[in-house]
Enzyme design. Structure first.
Site, PDB file in Angstrom:
ATOM      1  N   SER A 128       0.840  -1.190   0.000  1.00 45.22           N
ATOM      2  CA  SER A 128       0.000   0.000   0.000  1.00 45.22           C
ATOM      3  C   SER A 128       0.889   1.260   0.000  1.00 45.22           C
ATOM      4  CB  SER A 128      -0.958  -0.044   1.196  1.00 45.22           C
ATOM      5  OG  SER A 128      -1.966   0.923   1.085  1.00 45.22           O
ATOM      6  N   ASP A 282      -8.221  -5.331  -6.389  1.00 38.77           N
ATOM      7  CA  ASP A 282      -8.081  -4.093  -5.620  1.00 38.77           C
ATOM      8  C   ASP A 282      -8.975  -3.021  -6.245  1.00 38.77           C
ATOM      9  OD1 ASP A 282      -7.141  -1.730  -4.292  1.00 38.77           O
ATOM     10  OD2 ASP A 282      -5.199  -2.680  -3.980  1.00 38.77           O
ATOM     11  N   HIS A 311      -7.605  -4.970  -1.850  1.00 39.16           N
ATOM     12  CA  HIS A 311      -6.389  -4.278  -1.431  1.00 39.16           C
ATOM     13  C   HIS A 311      -5.642  -5.089  -0.371  1.00 39.16           C
ATOM     14  CE1 HIS A 311      -3.818  -0.787  -1.161  1.00 39.16           C
ATOM     15  NE2 HIS A 311      -4.033  -0.653   0.133  1.00 39.16           N
TER      16      HIS A 311
END
Length: 339
Positions: A128, A282, A311
């Site tokens: 991330s 995602d 995600h």
């Protein structure tokens, strides 16, 4: 305290603000070898601290502590490094300055070179916002970084991702009635709504449809949203959350004096061998955006994680995804950069 502090002193941020007595919290794992060439940098993601990275670190794990010296620097704003919650006036709470990904990586470079005397980095990996930092390391220090592995992280915050993050920020703005002078009154309770907003983005439609939350201990959708998402956010400081979200929303590896906003040039300058690992489902750090980036990097391979965990395919919560990421990292680390 299971981490160390690197004092940066008074630093000038990318914004031009002088930020006094800044510091990085970091933890190391393994042993630095004599050549100082067994180094892996593993920056933290939004809301995470070094502990959340430890699923990928250990004896016999992909980031093997018997072979590598792993440094996990904590993101500014995460509550351990300089953050709104631990900075004295006049930069405390809502007055915390705007800190960029570029700032974070610049300070991490100081840690690596000044504290440890390291000149070569075998790998920068991150999930991330940690993945964004991996891209930034590759763009800022191409002669130093041999490999990067961004997991569910992009080289810039694309427009749709920015809209999503605005939606995550909005409940806190609403709680302060969009009045900056009232922002200091925000409390952790105001993060309950933030958790509910993020719940719709962190995991895929298929994850919810197949009720995979039951496999991690939740009996119903309502229990999962309250017990997982709300609780996770309510443990944080709202000002730290806003600081980290600003960092994420305005991330772009090219917005700095090196590249002057030329995004494609910044991507082309990343000479490190790169394994780009988006989550295939995602919803806001999309595989398509990562594919655009990988196509413009000279030594990148595009390796989506085929998962319905969205995600969170890169968060260390699903064994199948974890194995794919570990296997990909082992293969990347085995790749000779001299070939």
């Amino acid at each position: 305290m299971d981490y160390e502090i690197f004092n940066l002193g008074d630093v000038t941020l990318q914004s031009g603000v002088t930020f006094p007595n800044a510091f990085l919290a970091y933890k190391t794992y393994g042993t630095l070898n004599e050549k100082k060439d067994n180094v892996i940098i593993y920056p933290t993601a939004f809301g995470d601290q070094h502990v959340q990275n430890e699923w990928l670190i250990g004896d016999g794990v992909a980031l093997d502590t018997q072979r590598y010296f792993i440094i996990v620097p904590n993101l500014l704003g995460n509550g351990l490094s300089s953050s709104p919650s631990n900075t004295p006036p006049p930069f405390d709470r809502a007055n915390f300055p705007q800190v960029t990904i570029y700032d974070n990586v610049t300070f991490q470079h100081r840690l690596v070179t000044e504290k440890f005397g390291i000149q070569k980095i075998a790998l920068v990996v991150g999930w991330s916002m940690g993945g964004i930092q991996a891209f930034q390391w590759g763009a800022s220090y191409p002669d130093m970084v041999e490999r990067i592995a961004p997991i569910a992280g992009m080289a810039k915050t694309w427009p749709h991702t920015s809209v999503v993050l605005s939606g995550v920020i909005a409940p806190l703005m609403a709680a302060s009635r969009f009045d900056a002078s009232k922002r200091d009154h925000l409390t952790s309770a105001d993060l309950r709504a933030v958790g509910r907003v993020y719940a719709g983005w962190g995991l895929s439609q298929a994850f919810y449809r197949e009720e995979l939350y039951r496999g991690i201990g939740y009996d119903s959708l309502a229990d999962f949203v309250a017990g997982f998402w709300e609780e996770a956010f309510m443990k944080m400081d709202p000002h730290n959350v806003l600081a980290m979200l600003w960092t994420g929303q305005f991330a772009d590896i090219s917005v700095n004096p090196l590249y002057n906003g030329n995004f494609d040039k910044a991507l082309q300058s990343i000479t490190a061998r790169a394994c780009i690992m988006p989550g295939s489902t995602d919803l806001f750090c999309t595989a398509a955006d990562n594919e655009y980036e990988a196509q413009r990097m000279p030594n990148a391979v595009f390796c989506p994680v085929d998962s319905i965990w969205g995600h969170f395919a890169g968060r260390g919560m699903n064994n199948v995804d974890n194995q794919y990421i570990e296997d990909s990292l082992r293969q990347l680390l085995a790749y000779s950069v001299d070939e």
